[in-house]
Design a protein around this motif. Structure first.
Motif, PDB file in Angstrom:
ATOM      1  N   TRP A  94      -6.246  -0.881   8.012  1.00 57.40           N
ATOM      2  CA  TRP A  94      -7.426  -0.592   7.259  1.00 57.40           C
ATOM      3  C   TRP A  94      -8.221   0.356   7.927  1.00 57.40           C
ATOM      4  O   TRP A  94      -8.262   0.282   9.006  1.00 57.40           O
ATOM      5  CB  TRP A  94      -8.412  -1.655   7.070  1.00 57.40           C
ATOM      6  CG  TRP A  94      -7.697  -2.700   5.908  1.00 57.40           C
ATOM      7  CD1 TRP A  94      -7.310  -3.965   6.103  1.00 57.40           C
ATOM      8  CD2 TRP A  94      -7.690  -2.396   4.515  1.00 57.40           C
ATOM      9  NE1 TRP A  94      -6.873  -4.590   5.106  1.00 57.40           N
ATOM     10  CE2 TRP A  94      -7.062  -3.815   3.901  1.00 57.40           C
ATOM     11  CE3 TRP A  94      -7.962  -1.467   3.580  1.00 57.40           C
ATOM     12  CZ2 TRP A  94      -6.885  -3.715   2.735  1.00 57.40           C
ATOM     13  CZ3 TRP A  94      -7.604  -1.536   2.286  1.00 57.40           C
ATOM     14  CH2 TRP A  94      -7.072  -2.588   1.867  1.00 57.40           C
ATOM     15  N   HIS A  97      -6.012   2.350   3.238  1.00 59.12           N
ATOM     16  CA  HIS A  97      -5.020   1.601   4.244  1.00 59.12           C
ATOM     17  C   HIS A  97      -3.906   2.294   4.599  1.00 59.12           C
ATOM     18  O   HIS A  97      -2.998   2.769   3.646  1.00 59.12           O
ATOM     19  CB  HIS A  97      -4.704   0.383   3.335  1.00 59.12           C
ATOM     20  CG  HIS A  97      -3.828  -0.747   4.314  1.00 59.12           C
ATOM     21  ND1 HIS A  97      -2.482  -0.499   4.725  1.00 59.12           N
ATOM     22  CD2 HIS A  97      -4.154  -1.849   4.875  1.00 59.12           C
ATOM     23  CE1 HIS A  97      -2.073  -1.431   5.596  1.00 59.12           C
ATOM     24  NE2 HIS A  97      -3.196  -2.533   5.711  1.00 59.12           N
ATOM     25  N   TRP A 128       0.825  -1.208   0.106  1.00 59.58           N
ATOM     26  CA  TRP A 128      -0.043  -0.047  -0.157  1.00 59.58           C
ATOM     27  C   TRP A 128       0.946   1.082   0.037  1.00 59.58           C
ATOM     28  O   TRP A 128       1.992   1.095   0.454  1.00 59.58           O
ATOM     29  CB  TRP A 128      -0.910  -0.061   1.273  1.00 59.58           C
ATOM     30  CG  TRP A 128       0.005   0.249   2.403  1.00 59.58           C
ATOM     31  CD1 TRP A 128      -0.064   1.408   3.133  1.00 59.58           C
ATOM     32  CD2 TRP A 128       0.375  -0.833   3.346  1.00 59.58           C
ATOM     33  NE1 TRP A 128       0.886   1.112   4.362  1.00 59.58           N
ATOM     34  CE2 TRP A 128       0.997  -0.311   4.479  1.00 59.58           C
ATOM     35  CE3 TRP A 128       0.778  -2.026   3.280  1.00 59.58           C
ATOM     36  CZ2 TRP A 128       1.826  -0.797   5.461  1.00 59.58           C
ATOM     37  CZ3 TRP A 128       1.243  -2.874   4.398  1.00 59.58           C
ATOM     38  CH2 TRP A 128       1.786  -2.214   5.330  1.00 59.58           C
TER      39      TRP A 128
END
Length: 644
Positions: A371, A366, A303
């Motif tokens: 999350w 995220h 991410w």
């Protein structure tokens, strides 16, 4: 196996003499087309000069910008596809060329294509170019542009190395006609500084920024310098899912040329992201480096990439280009399992959700802490998948979402362009995908008249704004970065409801989606795209192997001839037809074998057709029933003196 033989492309003519009482929806459709024809001319006259250049400032900095004027005027071309008049076609050609020239002079466009930017904005801007393929497929200029633009991304040009053909990898999130942009400058982002003050920080370690506040002062010089430095270190090199929007550019080139290279590029690139997803445990990563290593410039994190799970929009920037790419892959291959990667990410996102106050919410972002930003899942993406697949598994992905909280209920449908909850204008006035889906599922029978009425109201509202002192471009603060969005805010050329009713499909995804459709139309006498004058069309039902379509000729004096095409790009094939009169009694049936169905309607006549079809069996193309007759149809692409 895909059919490519043109010999059976056209079926025998259907002739209807059955007199119909004009349905309200049919009268409203023609009123909409007539109103749009006039409104579009007034709009162009208000904001442009005689040569098509836009009345605006004399300079514009940064890399941002060319997408916005294209977005503002792109619906001219799509209106002509539906049945707009010849002046609309003239203006659509004029404005594309004028915008390309003007933004070349500003410095954003080089060699007719955006010099460098991301595929969120390329996707938005080049919708206009894709619509020209539907409205003006015989244009040598646009055919040549389609090839030239696609070649920027094949990896074959060492001067524009946007794509690594061996690793099936885009080499940067910022690409264009000047190649990948590995080092961004403060000038590149200068027009965004005030806008992005209200966004969360792109990183969690920017000095002087409280990441938890959700705000980041790009307007602060010291903070701005740190952001650009970190972006170049962590976000400027390698691939991101947003680049999947480039599949639209390659699919567009394929439909002009039939060149297998472009088709295979789309399928290979989607497969490459499927492999990365598998490598990441079933969740698509939002960044890979130049060696195809996940998190290569991001401390190994899957991410945190450019337009990824963290910044700026979260999951939308992952699922939207993925949905576009999967739909393009189905179009090019005929294999509906190509939707599976998008399906898997919707399902994974759903599984990561949690119940809050009795509702299932899914994570949108995220961060390093995990999350966050839990929301109701957006229902439009599974609707797009359903419109292609017609599979109940995709309908189930829609129906599990409590979308009545995301949009207004069907008792209070949205006015096109307004989100029912936020009341803010939505991108390109595409706001009614959910109500259309409900209509197609038999749950909203009066939707056609209601959405067409709202469409008329929207145009009236926009014309009032355009004609007001607020709509006078000479009164705008041209130094404000938001001024580049003004033309979109004042445009009256919006017709989501009209398109849905005529084409039997949701309006395209606004960030780079092709305009898929179950059917489209040609005027058989004038040999052009769009419905003939006086004719209205309503797609009342769609299924895996059929479409139910009503056609009405409102003229009391003239018969009208049209051709119905199976799919936006002729990708489907008609195989059988049942016809009905206005009372619903069957009046005929016939076997068919072609992608084009000629229909002649006597004055005042109508017909309802249940057209059985095989879907995704033909090579998608911009070919028309008269392509081989058209002037320049066999013209070769122009090559310069230094080209082989």
């Amino acid at each position: 196996m895909r059919q490519t033989n043109r010999s059976n492309s056209t079926t025998g003519t259907i002739y209807s003499r059955d007199s119909w009482t004009a349905p309200t929806w049919a009268l409203m459709e023609r009123e909409l087309i007539d109103t749009l024809n006039e409104a579009a001319v007034e709009y162009v006259r208000r904001y442009t000069r005689e040569d098509g250049t836009i009345v605006w400032r004399s300079d514009w900095p940064g890399m941002d910008g060319s997408d916005d004027p294209y977005e503002a005027f792109m619906n001219l071309s799509l209106l002509y596809v539906l049945g707009g008049n010849e002046e609309i076609q003239r203006l659509s050609r004029l404005m594309f060329d004028a915008i390309t020239w003007q933004w070349t002079e500003y410095g954003q466009i080089h060699n007719e294509f955006d010099a460098y930017y991301d595929w969120m904005h390329h996707g938005e801007g080049y919708l206009y170019f894709y619509f020209l393929g539907l409205s003006d497929p015989q244009s040598l200029k646009n055919h040549q542009r389609a090839v030239k633009f696609a070649e920027l991304y094949t990896g074959n040009n060492p001067e524009v190395p946007n794509y690594d053909a061996n690793l099936k990898l885009m080499r940067s999130p910022i690409t264009g006609s000047k190649g990948p942009r590995f080092q961004m400058t403060e000038e590149d982002w200068v027009t965004h500084r005030g806008v992005l003050d209200d966004y969360l920080a792109p990183f969690e370690d920017v000095p002087g920024v409280d990441f938890a506040s959700g705000k980041c002062k790009w307007s602060d010089d010291a903070i701005y310098s740190e952001i650009i430095s970190r972006m170049n270190e962590r976000k400027a090199k390698g691939d991101v899912p947003l680049n999947l929007n480039a599949t639209g550019l390659m699919t567009n080139a394929y439909m002009y040329t039939g060149d297998e290279t472009y088709r295979q590029w789309v399928l290979d690139y989607l497969d490459a992201w499927a492999e990365r997803t598998q490598r990441n445990g079933g969740l698509i990563p939002d960044n890979v480096g130049l060696s195809d290593t996940i998190g290569e410039y991001n401390d190994g994190k899957w991410w945190g990439g450019y337009y990824g799970y963290r910044w700026p929009h979260g999951f939308m920037s992952i699922i939207e280009p993925l949905t576009n790419a999967c739909m393009n892959a189905v179009l090019l291959s005929g294999d509906r399992s190509k939707l599976d990667l998008a399906r898997s990410q919707l399902d994974r996102n759903w599984e990561l959700g949690k119940e809050v106050n009795g509702k299932w919410l899914v994570p949108n972002k995220h961060f390093d802490s995990g999350w966050t930003d839990y929301r109701i899942q957006v229902p439009t993406y599974p609707i797009y998948l359903w419109s292609v697949s017609m599979a109940e598994e995709d309908a189930a992905r829609v129906d599990r979402i409590p979308y009545e909280d995301h949009f207004r209920s069907i008792d209070m449908p949205t006015i096109s362009g307004r989100n029912g909850v936020t009341r803010k204008e939505t991108k390109h006035y595409i706001a009614n995908t959910v109500p259309w889906y409900l209509y197609m599922r038999g749950q909203f029978p009066d939707y056609p008249e209601r959405i067409l009425q709202q469409n008329l109201e929207l145009i009236s509202i926009q014309l009032e704004k355009l004609r007001s002192p607020e709509g006078d471009p000479t009164s705008w603060d041209w130094d404000h970065p938001y001024s580049i969005h003004q033309w979109q805010e004042f445009s009256p050329v919006y017709f989501e409801g009209l398109l849905q009713m005529m084409l039997g499909a949701p309006m395209h995804i606004s960030h780079g989606g092709l305009q898929h459709a179950r059917v489209r139309y040609y005027d058989a006498v004038r040999k052009r795209c769009g419905l003939p004058e006086d004719v209205s069309a309503l797609v009342e039902a769609i299924g895996d192997e059929f479409v139910t379509l009503t056609l009405v000729n409102l003229s009391a004096f003239e018969e009208r001839e049209l051709i119905v095409q199976a799919g936006s790009f002729g990708e489907h094939q008609f195989i059988y037809m049942e016809s009905f009169n206005q009372s619903g009694r069957k009046v005929g049936e016939r076997e068919l074998d072609g992608k084009w169905l000629p229909v002649t309607l006597a004055s005042g006549a109508g017909i309802q057709l249940k057209l059985h079809m095989k879907r995704y069996v033909n090579q998608p193309t911009y070919e028309t029933p008269w392509s081989m007759e058209a002037e320049g149809a066999t013209a070769k692409l122009i090559r310069g003196r230094n080209q082989a």
